[in-house]
Design a protein around this motif. Structure first.
Motif, PDB file in Angstrom:
ATOM      1  N   ASP A  70      80.551  39.948  15.639  1.00  0.00           N
ATOM      2  CA  ASP A  70      81.563  39.494  17.204  1.00  0.00           C
ATOM      3  C   ASP A  70      80.675  40.320  18.421  1.00  0.00           C
ATOM      4  O   ASP A  70      80.763  39.379  19.073  1.00  0.00           O
ATOM      5  CB  ASP A  70      83.055  39.460  16.492  1.00  0.00           C
ATOM      6  N   ALA A  71      80.802  41.310  18.206  1.00  0.00           N
ATOM      7  CA  ALA A  71      80.841  42.184  19.541  1.00  0.00           C
ATOM      8  C   ALA A  71      78.818  42.347  19.872  1.00  0.00           C
ATOM      9  O   ALA A  71      78.456  42.032  21.025  1.00  0.00           O
ATOM     10  CB  ALA A  71      80.503  44.031  19.392  1.00  0.00           C
ATOM     11  N   LEU A  72      78.251  42.459  18.371  1.00  0.00           N
ATOM     12  CA  LEU A  72      76.179  42.134  18.887  1.00  0.00           C
ATOM     13  C   LEU A  72      76.364  40.936  19.892  1.00  0.00           C
ATOM     14  O   LEU A  72      75.985  40.723  20.682  1.00  0.00           O
ATOM     15  CB  LEU A  72      76.051  42.079  17.485  1.00  0.00           C
ATOM     16  N   GLY A  73      76.937  39.385  18.765  1.00  0.00           N
ATOM     17  CA  GLY A  73      76.963  38.071  19.663  1.00  0.00           C
ATOM     18  C   GLY A  73      77.659  38.237  21.274  1.00  0.00           C
ATOM     19  O   GLY A  73      76.952  37.292  21.689  1.00  0.00           O
ATOM     20  N   ALA A  74      78.384  38.688  21.057  1.00  0.00           N
ATOM     21  CA  ALA A  74      79.429  38.573  22.826  1.00  0.00           C
ATOM     22  C   ALA A  74      78.566  39.090  23.384  1.00  0.00           C
ATOM     23  O   ALA A  74      78.163  38.704  24.718  1.00  0.00           O
ATOM     24  CB  ALA A  74      80.056  39.145  23.190  1.00  0.00           C
ATOM     25  N   MET A  75      77.808  40.227  23.299  1.00  0.00           N
ATOM     26  CA  MET A  75      77.091  41.109  24.295  1.00  0.00           C
ATOM     27  C   MET A  75      75.368  40.229  24.410  1.00  0.00           C
ATOM     28  O   MET A  75      74.277  39.799  25.702  1.00  0.00           O
ATOM     29  CB  MET A  75      76.509  42.169  23.161  1.00  0.00           C
ATOM     30  N   ALA A  76      75.002  39.559  23.222  1.00  0.00           N
ATOM     31  CA  ALA A  76      73.678  38.327  23.436  1.00  0.00           C
ATOM     32  C   ALA A  76      74.128  37.015  23.523  1.00  0.00           C
ATOM     33  O   ALA A  76      73.139  36.596  24.112  1.00  0.00           O
ATOM     34  CB  ALA A  76      72.763  38.304  22.073  1.00  0.00           C
ATOM     35  N   GLY A  77      75.453  36.796  24.496  1.00  0.00           N
ATOM     36  CA  GLY A  77      75.836  35.827  24.106  1.00  0.00           C
ATOM     37  C   GLY A  77      75.320  34.465  22.596  1.00  0.00           C
ATOM     38  O   GLY A  77      74.904  33.265  23.105  1.00  0.00           O
ATOM     39  N   LEU A  78      75.245  34.866  21.806  1.00  0.00           N
ATOM     40  CA  LEU A  78      75.370  33.563  21.124  1.00  0.00           C
ATOM     41  C   LEU A  78      77.046  34.455  19.974  1.00  0.00           C
ATOM     42  O   LEU A  78      77.683  35.031  19.961  1.00  0.00           O
ATOM     43  CB  LEU A  78      74.354  34.513  19.887  1.00  0.00           C
ATOM     44  N   THR A  79      76.778  33.013  19.411  1.00  0.00           N
ATOM     45  CA  THR A  79      77.967  32.872  18.500  1.00  0.00           C
ATOM     46  C   THR A  79      77.374  32.740  16.626  1.00  0.00           C
ATOM     47  O   THR A  79      76.410  32.219  16.891  1.00  0.00           O
ATOM     48  CB  THR A  79      78.754  31.525  18.733  1.00  0.00           C
ATOM     49  N   GLY A  80      78.535  32.728  16.041  1.00  0.00           N
ATOM     50  CA  GLY A  80      78.369  32.308  14.535  1.00  0.00           C
ATOM     51  C   GLY A  80      77.545  33.352  13.987  1.00  0.00           C
ATOM     52  O   GLY A  80      76.966  33.109  12.565  1.00  0.00           O
ATOM     53  N   LEU A  81      76.993  34.371  14.277  1.00  0.00           N
ATOM     54  CA  LEU A  81      76.307  35.501  13.978  1.00  0.00           C
ATOM     55  C   LEU A  81      76.841  36.023  12.332  1.00  0.00           C
ATOM     56  O   LEU A  81      75.960  36.005  10.596  1.00  0.00           O
ATOM     57  CB  LEU A  81      76.758  36.855  14.864  1.00  0.00           C
ATOM     58  N   ASP A  82      78.427  36.095  11.851  1.00  0.00           N
ATOM     59  CA  ASP A  82      79.001  36.062  11.026  1.00  0.00           C
ATOM     60  C   ASP A  82      78.472  35.237   9.265  1.00  0.00           C
ATOM     61  O   ASP A  82      78.823  34.971   8.497  1.00  0.00           O
ATOM     62  CB  ASP A  82      80.314  36.454  10.937  1.00  0.00           C
ATOM     63  N   HIS A  83      78.102  33.934  10.155  1.00  0.00           N
ATOM     64  CA  HIS A  83      77.909  33.079   8.666  1.00  0.00           C
ATOM     65  C   HIS A  83      76.842  32.918   8.513  1.00  0.00           C
ATOM     66  O   HIS A  83      76.624  31.371   7.921  1.00  0.00           O
ATOM     67  CB  HIS A  83      78.429  31.621  10.038  1.00  0.00           C
ATOM     68  N   ARG A  84      75.763  33.089   9.154  1.00  0.00           N
ATOM     69  CA  ARG A  84      74.310  33.145   8.978  1.00  0.00           C
ATOM     70  C   ARG A  84      73.858  33.497   7.361  1.00  0.00           C
ATOM     71  O   ARG A  84      75.363  33.780   7.276  1.00  0.00           O
ATOM     72  CB  ARG A  84      73.393  34.201   9.687  1.00  0.00           C
ATOM     73  N   PRO A  85      73.616  33.223   7.046  1.00  0.00           N
ATOM     74  CA  PRO A  85      73.341  33.495   5.518  1.00  0.00           C
ATOM     75  C   PRO A  85      72.677  34.898   5.310  1.00  0.00           C
ATOM     76  O   PRO A  85      72.123  35.668   5.714  1.00  0.00           O
ATOM     77  CB  PRO A  85      71.852  32.384   4.841  1.00  0.00           C
ATOM     78  N   PRO A  86      73.357  36.088   4.122  1.00  0.00           N
ATOM     79  CA  PRO A  86      73.180  37.070   4.168  1.00  0.00           C
ATOM     80  C   PRO A  86      71.470  37.690   3.441  1.00  0.00           C
ATOM     81  O   PRO A  86      71.952  38.395   3.637  1.00  0.00           O
ATOM     82  CB  PRO A  86      74.315  37.554   2.887  1.00  0.00           C
ATOM     83  N   HIS A  87      71.356  36.711   2.875  1.00  0.00           N
ATOM     84  CA  HIS A  87      69.824  36.920   2.122  1.00  0.00           C
ATOM     85  C   HIS A  87      68.576  36.546   3.245  1.00  0.00           C
ATOM     86  O   HIS A  87      68.912  35.723   3.811  1.00  0.00           O
ATOM     87  CB  HIS A  87      69.527  36.343   1.109  1.00  0.00           C
ATOM     88  N   ARG A  88      67.752  37.362   3.564  1.00  0.00           N
ATOM     89  CA  ARG A  88      66.773  36.829   3.966  1.00  0.00           C
ATOM     90  C   ARG A  88      65.298  36.776   3.079  1.00  0.00           C
ATOM     91  O   ARG A  88      65.461  36.794   2.121  1.00  0.00           O
ATOM     92  CB  ARG A  88      66.036  37.724   4.454  1.00  0.00           C
TER      93      ARG A  88
END
Length: 327
Positions: free
Chosen positions: A292-310
């Motif tokens: 949440d903090a990283l997304g707010a800093m960069a102006g992005l949302t929903g970071l924690d809803h991304r797939p955990p595997h690459r």
């Protein structure tokens, strides 16, 4: 310690197994495998940090040093079980030539069975973690944006490339700051309406502090730049009732000031990298507050809803350099 020069991955596996049998109880009870991707000049730093972390989290430490990708493929290895690195099994691998681009071919057989894998870059973090197979195979990935020539841009790239399980030591470095600021609300009931952060222009911890306050309090903090302090200097909160709370760094301590109360001094030491690494190894699940903090800093949302595997995306730096030269 066992030294193997111009060796093979198979020989490293055999030598590690032999050392484990000799060490007996020292090599039991591993909590995780820690893969450290390190520049040659920072190997000793990485070993010192891992020794501190291993005291709290006994691990198998696999240090990968990629060197001289232009020359002949060669693998040199040092194997240490116990000894100078404490309760850890360590393999320091120096890879040369094209082998350095396929480090996973040596690392994968060395992973400790049935324990989580954590990858830590003690160097400039990769632009995209999916380009490094050593990051793709791990459950937890630890970068350090401060190692980049442009730390703030690197931290914003971490938001663009984020997947649950990622973290950055920039976040760990503001743990004590966050504790002090959060502690201000133990005896406060007024809503915070504003915040001011004073720090150097290229201090990534200040930007992440800004993102944390923004995501937690729903405010737009102001970042004031200063050249008088080497790192994050102060955080001030303005409350709805007119009160002001301020935390200021002063030589290993923090001056805590609040309207209508006496000033207090609290410890705020600069911690070694080993302590920061040990803190991040305490949790192996995704850190939603960091996301949440990283997304707010960069102006992005929903970071924690991304797939955990690459999915590994192969990138040959030699071909990329040729393409760049042609362009």
């Amino acid at each position: 310690m066992i030294g193997l020069w111009d060796t093979t991955g198979n020989e490293v596996v055999k030598a590690l197994a032999a050392e484990r049998r000799s060490a007996g109880g020292v090599a039991s009870g591993l909590a995780l495998t820690l893969i450290a991707v390190v520049e040659e000049k920072k190997v000793r730093e990485a070993e010192a940090a891992a020794t501190i972390a291993a005291a709290a989290h006994p691990c198998r430490l696999l240090i990968v040093v990629r060197s001289d990708m232009e020359g002949r493929s060669r693998l040199d290895a040092e194997i240490v079980v116990g000894g100078r690195l404490g309760p850890a099994e360590a393999v320091v691998m120096r890879m040369y030539g094209r082998l350095a681009l396929h480090a996973e071919s040596v690392v994968m057989p060395l992973l400790a069975p049935d324990v989580p894998v954590v990858t830590w870059w003690h160097e400039e973090p990769p632009n995209m973690i999916a380009n490094d197979f050593l990051g793709v195979v791990s459950e937890r990935r630890i970068t350090d944006s401060a190692q980049s020539p442009d730390p703030v841009a690197a931290l914003k790239q971490r938001a663009i490339d984020y997947a649950p399980g990622d973290t950055d030591l920039t976040w760990t470095r503001i743990t004590l700051w966050r504790s002090l600021v959060a502690g201000a609300f133990d005896s406060a009931d007024a809503r915070v309406t504003g915040a001011t952060i004073v720090a150097p222009r290229q201090d990534p911890t200040a930007w992440l502090m800004l993102g944390w306050l923004k995501s937690r309090l729903g405010i737009e903090p102001v970042l004031e730049h200063t050249d008088r302090a080497p790192r994050l200097h102060s955080v001030e909160l303005q409350c709805e009732n007119g009160d002001c709370v301020r935390v200021t760094r002063e030589e290993g301590t923090a001056l805590f000031s609040r309207t209508g109360q006496e000033d207090r001094y609290m410890p705020l030491p600069k911690r070694p990298v080993g302590d920061e690494l040990a803190e991040e190894l305490r949790r192996l699940d995704a850190d939603q507050i960091y996301a949440d903090a990283l997304g707010a800093m960069a102006g992005l949302t929903g970071l924690d809803h991304r797939p955990p595997h690459r999915v590994h995306v192969w990138k040959d730096p030699a071909l990329a350099a040729i393409a760049s030269s042609a362009a």
